[in-house]
Write an enzyme that holds these catalytic residues in place. Sequence first.
Site, mmCIF file in Angstrom:
data_model
loop_
_atom_site.group_PDB
_atom_site.id
_atom_site.type_symbol
_atom_site.label_atom_id
_atom_site.label_comp_id
_atom_site.label_asym_id
_atom_site.label_seq_id
_atom_site.Cartn_x
_atom_site.Cartn_y
_atom_site.Cartn_z
ATOM 1 N N GLY A 538 49.264 38.573 6.007
ATOM 2 C CA GLY A 538 50.477 38.047 5.439
ATOM 3 C C GLY A 538 51.483 38.467 5.696
ATOM 4 N N GLY A 540 55.327 39.712 6.011
ATOM 5 C CA GLY A 540 55.941 40.788 4.971
ATOM 6 C C GLY A 540 57.976 40.689 5.579
ATOM 7 C CD GLU A 541 62.728 42.926 3.104
ATOM 8 O OE1 GLU A 541 62.384 43.573 2.400
ATOM 9 O OE2 GLU A 541 64.029 43.311 2.932
ATOM 10 C CG PHE A 542 60.834 44.562 7.534
ATOM 11 C CD1 PHE A 542 61.954 45.005 7.789
ATOM 12 C CD2 PHE A 542 60.434 45.769 6.830
ATOM 13 C CE1 PHE A 542 62.986 45.597 6.719
ATOM 14 C CE2 PHE A 542 60.819 45.867 5.950
ATOM 15 C CZ PHE A 542 62.247 46.664 6.033
ATOM 16 N N GLY A 543 57.913 41.263 9.033
ATOM 17 C CA GLY A 543 57.006 40.436 10.410
ATOM 18 C C GLY A 543 56.455 40.227 9.344
ATOM 19 C CG ASP A 660 61.050 42.683 -4.725
ATOM 20 O OD1 ASP A 660 60.619 42.068 -3.740
ATOM 21 O OD2 ASP A 660 61.329 41.405 -5.352
#
Length: 812
Positions: A538, A540-543, A660
């Site tokens: 997957g 994510g927000e950072f990578g 979130d």
Amino acid sequence: MSAESDDDADSSIYANDSSSNLRITQLLKTKPLIDLLKEDKENCKQKDSEKLWYHGRITRDVAEDVLKRGLVRQNSIDGLFLVRESSFSSSSFVLSLCCKGNIYHFQINEVKTSHFSIDAGPTVQGLDRLIQNYQKLAQGLPTILTQFCKCKPPPDEQRYAGVTNILHKAVLEDKAELIQEILKSKYCPSINAKSEWGTTALHEACTYGFENVADLLIRHGANVNSLDRDGQTPLHRCCTANNAGIISILIQGGNANVNARNPKSGWIPIHQAAYQGHLKCLKILLDFHSPYLPRADDDDDTTPLDLAENYEHKDCFKEIDNFECQKVVTHKYDWFHPELDRHSAQKLLEFKGLSEGLFLVRNSKKNPDWHVLTLCHDEKVFNYEIKTKNYRDRHMYYIDDGPFYKSLEHLIQYYSYHNNGLPCALSMSVNTTKELIQISSDEDYSNLIETQRKPDKISPALPPRPDILEAPVTDTTKKHIGSHLTPPPSPTAPSMSPPPPPNHPPPFRQQSVSKAEAAPIELRRIDRKLLKLGREIGQGEFGQVVKGEYKKKTAGKTTEKINVAIKLFHRTAIDNTEDFLKEARTMQQLDHSCIVNFIGIAENDNHELMLVEEYIAMGSMLDYLLDYPSHVKKDDLYLWASQIALGMKYLEEKKMVHRDLAARNILLQDKKMAKISDFGLSRAVGSNSDYYKATTGGRWPIKWYAPECVNYGHFSHASDVWSFGITLWEMFSYGEQPYENMKGIEVIKFIEEEKRLSQPKECPDVAYKQMLKCWNKEPKQRPKFFELNQHFHQEDIYNTVVCREVMNKLRK
């Protein structure tokens, strides 16, 4: 000394003879005071022997150990229990209970001051009455409460009633010298102990007008804001009994809160004075800056003026109706910025150092007749709507459930005296020429704020001059205080404010250090060599997020290989390192079956951070709903909803808002286990608050956000409930996009027009009703997570034996 027997009751100070005002005096002729005090202590202990179930601040593990030892001694009795203080909140408690060999823990929530409930059970005043209630009926518990593990009685402030002791009796006899001797003794009862009538000694002194006694009790530490069984503080009692002389003692000597609400009536003391028609009490309260038009906590916003009119107290009505507030010493030009928007206001306060109590007022974009108070607290920026209402043909200003005021200036001045619902009192403002202005206060009033220390007093600010910017202070401008300067002492009188406590930040500063920088949570570190990275699973927000393997060291030299999910930090996101670490610190504090387990952080060879979590085999619930809708039954949805609500209930207990919550952030371990993930936006809320104010921008998932989040950056457990409702909608629509292709601004308008998402085709009516409750415009009217967990756990369609077994295990 041993307690007296029942046969000797005639000689006991506990004889049922409370009408005799000389009872203790008579006993002192036959016994020394020290003997009476010892006897009193034994009698109180004996009478409280059935309430020794409170164990204070012990951990869950210790509580279970105490109960297990109790089971051995008492031969496995169902209903053996104890009560302990919650580790998450000083105002909450936990009931630990044994049933059929298992130990259960139930959160006791303080619904309102001194009123408690367990899950969806009844709300009861006082911990003692709550426990008595469950000793008679189970009402949702696995069994009634029978025997308890012995320790001590519950805290005085949380009790409905107690035992009438020698101090209570001495107060009723108005024996100041005797009370002085009692208070000096090591055998003195707790000064805040409640009598059998649910009153403290100070309540009684205020009821009967014993001024010297009240002053004595306050000087020895009596709680001036404690509540009796009727929900009245000592100040309420003075106003009820027309004992005006004690009011100034309570306020000046004890810092009594003139804004304290009776949790039963919703009245503050001035309501009580107006209702009784006690003009002198009313005038003294107004002299001490009580609001003259506070609104009761009821549907009609009842004010003292309404009460005086309804009960025909003409002199009180006239006093309030003609009341003119003290001359304002703060003015619009000190703090009003009509041209600023939300973002600009925040930037201006940040530029000025985010000092405690620093504020400005701006126009509301939502309503042309409203304004917004933008305020700094704990180095964060908060926004509060200043609304208007027509009251008796007068244009009134107010904030939330605060009092009415005729002008903005008077409203601002009131909140410089009292925080009353705000996180802190107002102390400094920014004027239109970007100078810091000290909010001046009444020199004669020594009890200005309930919880915040006022900065040193200085002279009122002069009107701003267009030629003054951020220049140093000169003789003509020294009443304006720049952020880099210290206020000068008053030329006429020394400051009445105490010196700042050690390590307290100065009231004027340009730079600030965040709490996270001052005391960061030490994160669990993992040796990179123990990690093996696998395929991507997957983004994510950072990578990217990859599946990995962790060689976990166990006892001795053996290792255990476990599957993990690893979030990799992109080099291009290096500026977000602190945000990445915030998520790790958040997750490390959490330990719950319905929340993804945090394992640790590691660094690769390039010193880039990696966050390691437990591996959740089936991945995102949203993806599963979209890919395998035919595999998902209604029972599954109800089970997942119950587990999500249970996990969110735990977050609420941990004072954490998720911010979130959405189907994409729910992971499925298997068909019977859902877990909450992705805490990149989560934030902790303060110990005395239930909300968090966003102070930074960024991309927000608007379609999942409650109106107060979008409009004011106000995130709370109630706004998480709104998001839970959207998550439910995604689940019962089998992964459809909420609001379809509407843009963020269109969604905001759609909600403001009181429209809501329509019921999905396959969604049962009962589930959709829960969604609508979650989307109530008023946060206070939304259900609590424990209620949502109960609903989806108990709903008729949720009836499979397997699902019930899963949830029962989680509840343990």
